[in-house]
Scaffold this active site. Structure first.
Site, PDB file in Angstrom:
ATOM      1  N   ASP A  62       0.776  -1.402  -0.202  1.00 51.17           N
ATOM      2  CA  ASP A  62       0.014  -0.055   0.039  1.00 51.17           C
ATOM      3  C   ASP A  62       1.048   1.136   0.127  1.00 51.17           C
ATOM      4  O   ASP A  62       2.118   1.186   0.080  1.00 51.17           O
ATOM      5  CB  ASP A  62      -0.905   0.024   1.045  1.00 51.17           C
ATOM      6  N   TYR A 126       6.779 -10.188   6.597  1.00 48.85           N
ATOM      7  CA  TYR A 126       6.747  -8.680   6.793  1.00 48.85           C
ATOM      8  C   TYR A 126       7.180  -8.351   7.916  1.00 48.85           C
ATOM      9  O   TYR A 126       7.043  -9.069   8.978  1.00 48.85           O
ATOM     10  CB  TYR A 126       5.180  -8.046   6.626  1.00 48.85           C
TER      11      TYR A 126
END
Length: 392
Positions: A62, A126
């Protein structure tokens, strides 16, 4: 080489600071927003491919999310009679023509024509960075802004967070942690690892007198794939546990509720604290791990490895169709410990037959160090990789 043009497929690793980008994906049309992919494909135009080069991104991030190592595949088709670019030439060409200093191509490999960077990924990791003890925004070092989530609390209940994270491990329906707009056909995912740990090194940008007040924490999640904003929602829930707003057992209740609109799971951690750390591919032998046996890499020696950054070592690994020269692959550039300047920018007047180039050195701050400080560090450039070729 045949008389016709040959299309070669490459896998490239690249990193970026997501601040200022509308995510990694390209933004098409006359919009002010722009993605990392736009700059990559703009740089690839200078390769003079017969067919326009398009990057297929492994992991979509994002706006505001960073990447220590994302991956993509691309096809380059040169004019008839010209051999495919070597991975070294492709790597240098892309970095030469990248116009944004917050993007860097780390490595390039020749891969089979059926290889797919998104579908073939076996693991994605992540990293989410937190800092506690930051009661006001101006108490955070300027070099850490937009690179971590600053919490006003002085401490976190890490033991409770770790207990809560255990409820998320395994195969579950994670729709409670999925944001609207996800293209996924199934909300079932397998979370292989969820860790919460203090950052022992802290931050190199914190002054000594501030180091006791500001404490940095890392959350890591590993899975083959994630739902839309799943990591940031899980982070938000674990932080709520660490702050005492939730009990660890309530995380299991939230997970089993399958309700994405609940009070706690609907909250999304800020994008700027999230980093895509690694993308790994199965079925490849890791020459980087094999050449450097350490306590971090000893376990699993002799088994089939992965293509991507080696776990805990931040190394790039090589598929069987690639061979390395005598030098080792360079370490990935950490987003908060960037010490070295990039290789000198090379201006190529033209890409001719046989890849003969005329070089002209010019300074260009195409590194994350420049993005932090505005200046190139006087350290020596990282070593080039040698001898990467596809075996016939």
């Amino acid at each position: 080489m045949g008389a016709g043009s040959v299309r070669a497929r490459y896998l490239v690793y690249f990193q970026y600071l997501g601040t200022g980008f509308n995510g990694v994906a390209a933004v098409r049309g006359a919009q002010h927003a722009i993605g990392v992919q736009n700059y990559l494909e703009e740089a690839a135009e200078r390769l003079n491919s017969v067919v326009p080069v398009k990057f297929t991104i492994s992991s979509r991030t994002d706006a505001g999310v960073h990447a220590l190592s994302n991956a993509a595949h691309l096809d380059v088709q040169r004019r008839s009679g010209l051999p495919p670019f070597s991975p070294e030439v492709l790597l240098e060409a892309l970095n030469t023509h990248l116009r944004h200093p917050a993007i860097r191509v780390l490595q390039a490999f020749r891969v089979p024509s059926h290889f797919h960077a998104r579908h073939a990924a076996a693991s994605r990791t992540y990293l989410y960075r937190l800092v506690t003890g930051c009661r006001r925004p101006d108490q955070l070092p300027v070099f850490e802004r937009n690179r971590c989530w600053a919490l006003r609390a002085d401490c976190l209940d890490v033991a409770a967070m770790r207990e809560a994270a255990q409820h998320l491990l395994g195969t579950h329906d994670f729709r409670a942690f999925q944001s609207a707009g996800s293209p996924a056909t199934s909300p079932v995912r397998t979370l292989r690892r969820a860790s919460v740990s203090p950052d022992p090194a802290g931050s190199p940008f914190v002054l000594p007198e501030e180091s006791r007040r500001l404490r940095f924490w890392s959350l890591e999640f590993e899975s083959q794939s994630f739902l839309y904003r799943q990591v940031r929602r899980m982070t938000s829930v674990l932080v709520a546990v660490g702050l005492g707003a939730l009990m660890p057992a309530q995380v299991k209740v939230i997970l089993e509720s399958q309700d994405p609109l609940g009070r706690y799971q609907s909250r999304v951690a800020p994008a700027h604290g999230l980093f895509l750390k690694a993308v790994l591919y199965e079925g490849f032998e890791s020459t980087a791990r094999r050449s450097q046996v350490t306590p971090d890499t000893q376990q699993g020696q002799g088994s089939r490895g992965t293509l991507g950054p080696a776990a805990g070592r931040s190394q790039l690994c090589t598929p069987p169709c690639i061979t390395h020269g005598p030098r080792q692959a360079p370490r990935l550039l950490s987003a908060w410990t960037c010490h070295k300047s990039p290789p000198a920018r090379v201006g190529c007047q033209r890409w001719g037959a046989g890849d003969k180039r005329k070089h002209r050195k010019a300074r260009h701050p195409n590194s994350l160090w420049w993005f932090f400080t505005g200046n190139q560090h006087p350290g020596s450039p990282p070593p080039h990789l040698l001898g990467a070729q596809e075996q016939k």
